[in-house]
Write an enzyme that holds these catalytic residues in place. Structure first.
Site, PDB file in Angstrom:
ATOM      1  N   ARG A 115     -93.404 -35.530   1.165  1.00  0.00           N
ATOM      2  CA  ARG A 115     -93.484 -36.288  -0.099  1.00  0.00           C
ATOM      3  C   ARG A 115     -92.848 -35.546  -1.277  1.00  0.00           C
ATOM      4  NH1 ARG A 115     -98.862 -37.931   1.862  1.00  0.00           N
ATOM      5  NH2 ARG A 115     -98.702 -40.104   2.552  1.00  0.00           N
ATOM      6  N   LYS A 137     -79.495 -38.909  -8.747  1.00  0.00           N
ATOM      7  CA  LYS A 137     -79.337 -39.816  -7.611  1.00  0.00           C
ATOM      8  C   LYS A 137     -79.234 -39.003  -6.325  1.00  0.00           C
ATOM      9  CE  LYS A 137     -77.189 -43.885  -9.720  1.00  0.00           C
ATOM     10  NZ  LYS A 137     -76.001 -44.770  -9.710  1.00  0.00           N
ATOM     11  N   GLU A 179     -63.290 -38.876 -11.136  1.00  0.00           N
ATOM     12  CA  GLU A 179     -64.501 -39.102 -11.928  1.00  0.00           C
ATOM     13  C   GLU A 179     -64.303 -38.656 -13.373  1.00  0.00           C
ATOM     14  OE1 GLU A 179     -67.164 -40.711 -11.109  1.00  0.00           O
ATOM     15  OE2 GLU A 179     -66.871 -40.926  -8.950  1.00  0.00           O
ATOM     16  N   LYS A 217     -71.332 -37.675 -18.808  1.00  0.00           N
ATOM     17  CA  LYS A 217     -72.239 -38.341 -17.864  1.00  0.00           C
ATOM     18  C   LYS A 217     -73.685 -38.145 -18.287  1.00  0.00           C
ATOM     19  CE  LYS A 217     -73.538 -39.180 -13.142  1.00  0.00           C
ATOM     20  NZ  LYS A 217     -73.359 -38.941 -11.703  1.00  0.00           N
ATOM     21  N   GLU A 227     -80.773 -46.684 -14.425  1.00  0.00           N
ATOM     22  CA  GLU A 227     -79.644 -47.617 -14.310  1.00  0.00           C
ATOM     23  C   GLU A 227     -80.043 -49.081 -14.521  1.00  0.00           C
ATOM     24  OE1 GLU A 227     -76.213 -48.557 -11.057  1.00  0.00           O
ATOM     25  OE2 GLU A 227     -76.713 -46.449 -11.310  1.00  0.00           O
ATOM     26  N   ARG A 231     -76.236 -47.047 -18.078  1.00  0.00           N
ATOM     27  CA  ARG A 231     -75.807 -46.200 -16.956  1.00  0.00           C
ATOM     28  C   ARG A 231     -74.895 -46.961 -15.992  1.00  0.00           C
ATOM     29  NH1 ARG A 231     -79.415 -41.902 -13.366  1.00  0.00           N
ATOM     30  NH2 ARG A 231     -77.718 -41.312 -11.965  1.00  0.00           N
ATOM     31  N   ASN A 235     -70.342 -47.112 -13.135  1.00  0.00           N
ATOM     32  CA  ASN A 235     -69.874 -47.807 -11.932  1.00  0.00           C
ATOM     33  C   ASN A 235     -68.440 -48.315 -12.064  1.00  0.00           C
ATOM     34  OD1 ASN A 235     -72.382 -47.495 -10.616  1.00  0.00           O
ATOM     35  ND2 ASN A 235     -73.198 -49.301 -11.649  1.00  0.00           N
ATOM     36  N   HIS A 238     -66.046 -48.226  -9.170  1.00  0.00           N
ATOM     37  CA  HIS A 238     -66.831 -47.968  -7.967  1.00  0.00           C
ATOM     38  C   HIS A 238     -67.202 -49.223  -7.188  1.00  0.00           C
ATOM     39  CE1 HIS A 238     -67.011 -44.036  -9.715  1.00  0.00           C
ATOM     40  NE2 HIS A 238     -67.776 -43.567  -8.751  1.00  0.00           N
ATOM     41  N   HIS A 242     -65.970 -48.277  -3.797  1.00  0.00           N
ATOM     42  CA  HIS A 242     -66.900 -48.023  -2.698  1.00  0.00           C
ATOM     43  C   HIS A 242     -66.615 -48.928  -1.507  1.00  0.00           C
ATOM     44  CE1 HIS A 242     -70.427 -45.832  -4.928  1.00  0.00           C
ATOM     45  NE2 HIS A 242     -69.476 -45.003  -4.537  1.00  0.00           N
ATOM     46  N   HIS A 259     -63.433 -39.693  -1.549  1.00  0.00           N
ATOM     47  CA  HIS A 259     -64.103 -40.550  -2.524  1.00  0.00           C
ATOM     48  C   HIS A 259     -63.222 -40.818  -3.738  1.00  0.00           C
ATOM     49  CE1 HIS A 259     -67.355 -42.236  -4.949  1.00  0.00           C
ATOM     50  NE2 HIS A 259     -67.051 -41.370  -5.898  1.00  0.00           N
TER      51      HIS A 259
END
Length: 355
Positions: A115, A137, A179, A217, A227, A231, A235, A238, A242, A259
């Protein structure tokens, strides 16, 4: 360089990073330390990192195979089992040393083992320094669907040492640069224009460019940690990027993309969509396309590639109420989120990309 205050943790730079790490180890009673790496960072980065640790705690190295193809739940299960076999407990510390795959996966492993145990990220690629280092993230891919499984959970700290970049090939440096370009396009036009002539940038300036990218960022994430609003600006490039990355990863006939290579194409495509939505001028679009295509090789899209890429858009985690959501630029340095776009315009963007 002054440390950057993120949400409940600090991003430390260069020599100050190791001082902060060792102070943290002295101030916290950890039972043991586990360092997660891939084979590349095990070979190239650990020989520098390990001597910087000032601790008598036992240290175990856990290595997994490098590459986006291994950023999955199966790798997590293997690492959870190894942690269990080696006696990891809730007072263990996990240190993730590597690129975005290592920090994303390692952060998820730490956040879910018993946990949650404390973890520290040490990004060693340009991409992970300017992207994965900020925001909390963590997660893994589900097949060819990027980052579908994960949680938002912040590390104890992030340590950025730009000397690790000296081991990187140019392809990886260009991947991370995508980025940084994005941060300029969505937030800081003068920063974007610093990249219009890469030949004028010397290595000494790279530290400051990385620092500013992390600042950008962080300024966005602090406003919207989970997000729900601004935020989403991060994206840009992306949504399509992606989908392109996932398709090329799964297709046996395609060469896997880094990427940043996929995101670079995604930014051109989404800039074209921004143009057609009357959010940017023709001049701004030509500037964006020219700069990005001057850095990255064109991706070859065949006719039968587009439909599978569009199919992957349906599963994008940013979608809401069944609608594909884009973050589009509204002039260089500004963003407009939650933009729905018809497939016809996306197809037009792919046609324009080829020209």
């Amino acid at each position: 360089m002054k440390s950057i205050q993120a949400n409940n943790y600090l991003v430390h730079f260069n020599q100050n990073a190791y001082e902060a790490l060792n102070n943290h180890l002295r101030e916290n009673k950890y039972s043991n330390i586990f360092i997660i790496v891939d084979e590349h960072t095990n070979e190239h980065c650990l020989p520098k990192f390990i001597p910087m640790l000032e601790t008598d705690l036992s240290i175990e190295i856990i290595e997994f195979e490098a590459g986006e193809a291994n950023k999955n739940i199966e790798t997590c299960i293997e690492i959870w089992n190894i942690l269990t076999e080696l006696g990891a407990d809730r007072k263990s510390l996990i240190i993730n040393v590597g690129g975005g795959v290592v920090t994303d996966l390692g952060g998820f492993v730490a956040s879910t083992f018993k946990r949650g145990v404390n973890f520290i990220n040490v990004p060693t690629t340009l991409l992970s320094m300017v992207d994965a280092s900020v925001g909390g993230k963590t997660g893994v891919d589900l097949g060819n669907l990027k980052n579908q499984i994960g949680v938002i959970n912040v590390p104890q700290m992030v340590l950025i040492d730009t000397e690790y970049l000296e081991t990187l090939p140019q392809t990886e440096m260009r991947s991370g640069l995508a980025e940084m370009l994005k941060h300029g396009l969505i937030y800081d036009a003068p920063y974007w224009r610093q990249f219009s002539d890469l030949k004028s940038i010397v290595f000494d300036e790279l530290d400051q460019l990385i620092y500013r990218s992390v600042e950008i960022k962080n300024e966005i994430v602090i406003q919207d940690p989970t997000e729900k609003n601004i935020r989403k600006a991060l994206n840009f490039g992306h949504t399509l990027g992606h989908a392109i990355e996932g398709y090329f990863l799964e297709s046996e006939e395609k060469t896997t993309l880094l990427h940043g290579e996929a995101i670079a194409a995604g930014m051109i495509l989404e800039a074209y969509i921004s143009l057609k939505q009357n959010l940017i001028s023709e001049e701004e679009y030509r500037e964006i396309k020219t700069v990005i295509k001057g850095i990255y090789d064109d991706i070859i899209f065949e006719e039968n590639d587009i439909d599978p890429i569009l199919e992957l858009l349906i599963h994008d985690k940013k979608n809401e109420y069944g609608l594909i959501q884009f973050a589009l630029i509204e002039g260089i340095g500004k963003i407009k989120i939650n933009q729905s776009v018809e497939n016809k315009l996306i197809l037009e963007a792919f046609e324009d990309y080829k020209s």
